[in-house]
Design an enzyme around this catalytic site. Structure first.
Site, mmCIF file in Angstrom:
data_model
loop_
_atom_site.group_PDB
_atom_site.id
_atom_site.type_symbol
_atom_site.label_atom_id
_atom_site.label_comp_id
_atom_site.label_asym_id
_atom_site.label_seq_id
_atom_site.Cartn_x
_atom_site.Cartn_y
_atom_site.Cartn_z
ATOM 1 N N LYS A 139 -5.476 -10.583 -9.432
ATOM 2 C CA LYS A 139 -5.997 -11.846 -9.100
ATOM 3 C C LYS A 139 -4.668 -12.801 -8.129
ATOM 4 O O LYS A 139 -5.253 -13.520 -7.204
ATOM 5 C CB LYS A 139 -6.311 -12.741 -10.005
ATOM 6 C CG LYS A 139 -7.456 -11.722 -10.826
ATOM 7 C CD LYS A 139 -8.806 -11.603 -10.138
ATOM 8 C CE LYS A 139 -9.604 -10.679 -10.856
ATOM 9 N NZ LYS A 139 -10.886 -10.611 -10.470
HETATM 10 C C1 LIG Z 1 -7.522 -6.829 -14.834
HETATM 11 C C2 LIG Z 1 -8.805 -6.454 -14.101
HETATM 12 N N1 LIG Z 1 -9.162 -5.131 -13.570
HETATM 13 C C3 LIG Z 1 -9.992 -4.985 -12.904
HETATM 14 C C4 LIG Z 1 -11.092 -6.094 -12.421
HETATM 15 C C5 LIG Z 1 -12.446 -5.786 -11.816
HETATM 16 O O1 LIG Z 1 -12.153 -6.290 -10.531
HETATM 17 P P1 LIG Z 1 -13.139 -6.779 -9.707
HETATM 18 O O2 LIG Z 1 -14.018 -7.836 -10.286
HETATM 19 O O3 LIG Z 1 -12.770 -7.261 -8.288
HETATM 20 O O4 LIG Z 1 -14.376 -5.475 -9.615
HETATM 21 C C6 LIG Z 1 -10.782 -7.259 -13.122
HETATM 22 C C7 LIG Z 1 -11.513 -8.486 -12.908
HETATM 23 O O5 LIG Z 1 -12.541 -8.616 -12.235
HETATM 24 C C8 LIG Z 1 -9.480 -7.743 -13.853
HETATM 25 O O6 LIG Z 1 -9.067 -8.767 -13.920
HETATM 26 N N1 LIG Z 2 -12.575 -9.976 -13.595
HETATM 27 C C1 LIG Z 2 -12.733 -11.366 -13.297
HETATM 28 C C2 LIG Z 2 -14.229 -11.584 -12.805
HETATM 29 C C3 LIG Z 2 -14.434 -12.761 -11.650
HETATM 30 O O1 LIG Z 2 -14.058 -11.823 -10.654
HETATM 31 P P1 LIG Z 2 -13.845 -12.459 -9.159
HETATM 32 O O2 LIG Z 2 -12.740 -11.407 -8.409
HETATM 33 O O3 LIG Z 2 -14.969 -12.305 -8.537
HETATM 34 O O4 LIG Z 2 -13.082 -13.764 -9.284
HETATM 35 C C4 LIG Z 2 -11.655 -12.289 -13.761
HETATM 36 O O5 LIG Z 2 -10.862 -11.897 -14.349
HETATM 37 O O6 LIG Z 2 -12.184 -13.463 -13.858
#
Ligand SMILES: Cc1ncc(COP(=O)(O)O)c(C=O)c1O
Ligand SMILES: N[C@@H](CCOP(=O)(O)O)C(=O)O
Length: 462
Positions: free
Chosen positions: A110
């Site tokens: 993120k």
């Molecule tokens: C460590 C981790 N892996 C994978 C994901 C999945 O990613 P996305 O929500 O973009 O599908 C998340 C959060 O969403 C995450 O925090």
């Molecule tokens: N896994 C995410 C969930 C929110 O996802 P986002 O990519 O829409 O912000 C988190 O860690 O909060």
């Protein structure tokens, strides 16, 4: 470049307005009117370029209302906070290319987008002489990355909702140990889906949104997805021969990360398939393998950041699946609201399968994958990455290069990793120093009205 809504209800707007709007005012998600493309020659010309140069080459195609010099500076500043000079390096282990996305300040992927978005918000607010109130939902990683992305930035107040007791202890500490007066952590008695619903429905109240200048840090914000497109291109440049197709395996929750891969592919990146890996919350796997998109209850797993049922960004993909027809998108989401499911016809399911394949990975398989991978390669996977690696072992046979996205550092999920390996996890300094720090966090029920009153109270008092 202008941005439209998946639900067709807004007049297309420029990039900076799209960033500030977050959720489209008609309840849909914003997308560029057209996805810009690059040629194979242009792609080759970026080989050997720095992450920052690739980021500029990609992002600038979607942004025509920020001067090139300023955009470059925003990119430079965002990635200067990363601990690895390559920002998102790729390492090869046992035939698998691991794309390490966890070298940012909060040790999860993120940071790649939220460092950029924090700087972008600061830039736009200064230019417009405005302030904003950020409202976000997190299952653990977005929250801390967002807080650290906007920390110390003028004119920003941030409210982050997380499901109480459902993040890892490190994730909770990364958020709640930030005591800055403009940072408000809220533990919601519910699931991530409840938190996301509360955020989206409050943003849907356009008067409230306007009065408090609400902005979004979740991947409902287009800038989040855009910044994530970059590392697909960067990883391809590190791994593939000219023109060679690759498979990306992506541990998936809210469909933001894998949707960025889809955009990279539409831009011209040679991709054979996007492999969507889920934990026991496998609604997207069911959808892709059999067209069954029916919402169940959120289950707690070893990969808590992916404990999500209704994935926000799936709507962006559906816009393309439905041939850019907003009426069909609206119909699908009306059905979801009324019946808790979306029905796809066999043609639509077949088209999904042309781009995506998918597998769901359970607790035992996650533990085995972490343990076996460590024994075979000496490399420690976090549980989310392990879900992606395990799904790839099942689905990605053959000679096509495989790139598994490693979305978090294992030390964020030490309980799961210790359960898998029986060994302590080496703790990075940034996590070690959190232990024993004072924390601040308020609690709320999973209720939109309670959130609204909390925000009003807090903003009036400040
Ligand atoms: C460590 C981790 N892996 C994978 C994901 C999945 O990613 P996305 O929500 O973009 O599908 C998340 C959060 O969403 C995450 O925090
Ligand atoms: N896994 C995410 C969930 C929110 O996802 P986002 O990519 O829409 O912000 C988190 O860690 O909060």
């Amino acid at each position: 470049m202008r941005y439209l809504s998946t639900r067709g209800g807004i007049t297309p707007i420029p990039f900076k307005d799209a960033v500030m709007m977050g959720l489209a005012d008609d309840g849909g998600l914003l997308l560029p009117e057209t996805i810009p493309t690059f040629t194979p020659e242009e792609l080759e010309s970026w080989r050997g370029s720095s992450y920052q140069d690739v980021a500029f080459a990609i992002i600038s195609r979607f942004v025509d209302d920020i001067p090139a010099h300023d955009l470059r500076q925003l990119i430079e500043r965002s990635y200067a906070t990363f601990s690895h000079p390559g920002v998102t390096p790729v390492v090869k282990k046992d035939g698998v290319h691991i794309l390490e996305l966890f070298h940012g300040v909060t040790l999860a992927f993120k940071d790649v987008a939220l460092q950029f978005l924090g700087n972008l918000f600061e830039y736009i607010l200064a230019e417009r002489n405005e302030t904003m109130t950020i409202l976000g939902a997190t299952s653990g990683d977005t929250g801390s990355a967002a807080i650290h992305g906007v920390r110390g930035k003028k004119g920003i107040t941030i409210f982050i909702l997380h499901p109480e007791g459902k993040t890892s202890p490190v994730q909770a500490l990364q958020m709640t140990s930030v005591l800055d007066a403009n940072v408000h952590n809220i533990a919601v008695s519910g699931t991530f889906d409840d938190c996301q619903d509360m955020v989206k429905s409050l943003m849907g109240d356009l008067e409230f949104k306007k009065n408090y200048s609400l902005g979004a840090v979740n991947s409902i914000n287009w800038a989040r997805v855009l910044a994530q497109v970059v590392y697909y291109v960067y990883a391809w440049l590190k791994v593939a021969a000219p023109g060679q197709k690759v498979i990306f395996s992506v541990p998936t929750g809210n469909f933001g990360d894998i949707f960025a891969g889809y955009v990279a592919w539409q831009m011209g990146l040679p991709v054979e398939k996007l492999l969507l890996a889920t934990n026991e919350n496998n609604i997207l796997t069911r959808c892709i393998t059999s067209g069954d998109y029916s919402v169940g209850s959120v289950v707690q797993t070893l990969s808590p950041s992916m404990d999500i049922q209704v994935a926000s960004n799936f709507e962006r993909y559906l816009f393309y699946l439905f041939d850019r027809n907003p009426a069909r998108v609206k119909e699908a989401f009306a059905q979801l609201k009324a019946e808790g499911r979306i029905t796809f016809n066999s043609g639509e399911t077949a088209r999904m399968q042309q781009k995506f394949c998918s597998a769901s990975v359970d607790r035992e398989q996650t533990l085995q994958t972490i343990g076996n991978f460590l024994a075979e390669t000496g490399y420690l996977l976090d549980p989310h990455t392990a879900v992606g690696v395990r799904a790839a072992r099942e689905l990605a046979a053959g000679d096509t290069p495989l790139i598994c996205l490693s979305t978090a550092h294992p030390a964020k999920f030490d309980e799961a990793v210790i359960a898998a390996t029986g060994k302590p996890v080496p703790v990075p300094e940034s996590i070690a120093k959190l232990q024993g720090l004072p924390t601040r966090c308020d609690r709320l029920p999973a209720d939109q009205q309670a959130l609204r009153e909390y925000i009003v109270r807090t903003m009036t008092a400040s």
